[in-house]
Motif scaffolding. Sequence first.
Motif, mmCIF file in Angstrom:
data_model
loop_
_atom_site.group_PDB
_atom_site.id
_atom_site.type_symbol
_atom_site.label_atom_id
_atom_site.label_comp_id
_atom_site.label_asym_id
_atom_site.label_seq_id
_atom_site.Cartn_x
_atom_site.Cartn_y
_atom_site.Cartn_z
ATOM 1 N N VAL A 1 0.822 -1.208 0.000
ATOM 2 C CA VAL A 1 0.000 0.000 0.000
ATOM 3 C C VAL A 1 0.859 1.261 0.000
ATOM 4 N N LEU A 2 2.028 1.204 0.595
ATOM 5 C CA LEU A 2 2.895 2.388 0.668
ATOM 6 C C LEU A 2 3.371 2.872 -0.697
ATOM 7 N N GLN A 3 3.220 2.051 -1.709
ATOM 8 C CA GLN A 3 3.605 2.446 -3.058
ATOM 9 C C GLN A 3 2.437 3.070 -3.821
ATOM 10 N N MET A 4 1.275 3.126 -3.198
ATOM 11 C CA MET A 4 0.067 3.635 -3.857
ATOM 12 C C MET A 4 -0.173 5.101 -3.498
ATOM 13 N N HIS A 5 -1.224 5.639 -4.070
ATOM 14 C CA HIS A 5 -1.623 7.029 -3.852
ATOM 15 C C HIS A 5 -1.913 7.259 -2.362
ATOM 16 N N TRP A 6 -1.702 8.502 -1.900
ATOM 17 C CA TRP A 6 -1.862 8.796 -0.471
ATOM 18 C C TRP A 6 -3.295 8.587 0.014
#
Length: 69
Positions: free
Chosen positions: A35-40
């Motif tokens: 998830v940390l690689q996805m949009h905020w």
Amino acid sequence: MRHLRDMSRIPIASLIGLLGFLAYVVAVVTLADHVLQMHWVVQALFFLVAGTAWALPASKLMIWAAGGR
């Protein structure tokens, strides 16, 4: 079987709660890496849900341990 009926629910609930919480934390941390690689916004929703989703099962387990329904 009588000894199982007379056994306190609190130690059983404590063990289930600790093991369940450990499994939950491992799952959330594993998913968080992706998830940390996805949009905020996706991150915010994930951490909002992950931070509160444990409360319902924990409350049900505590009610059961206390002898409630």
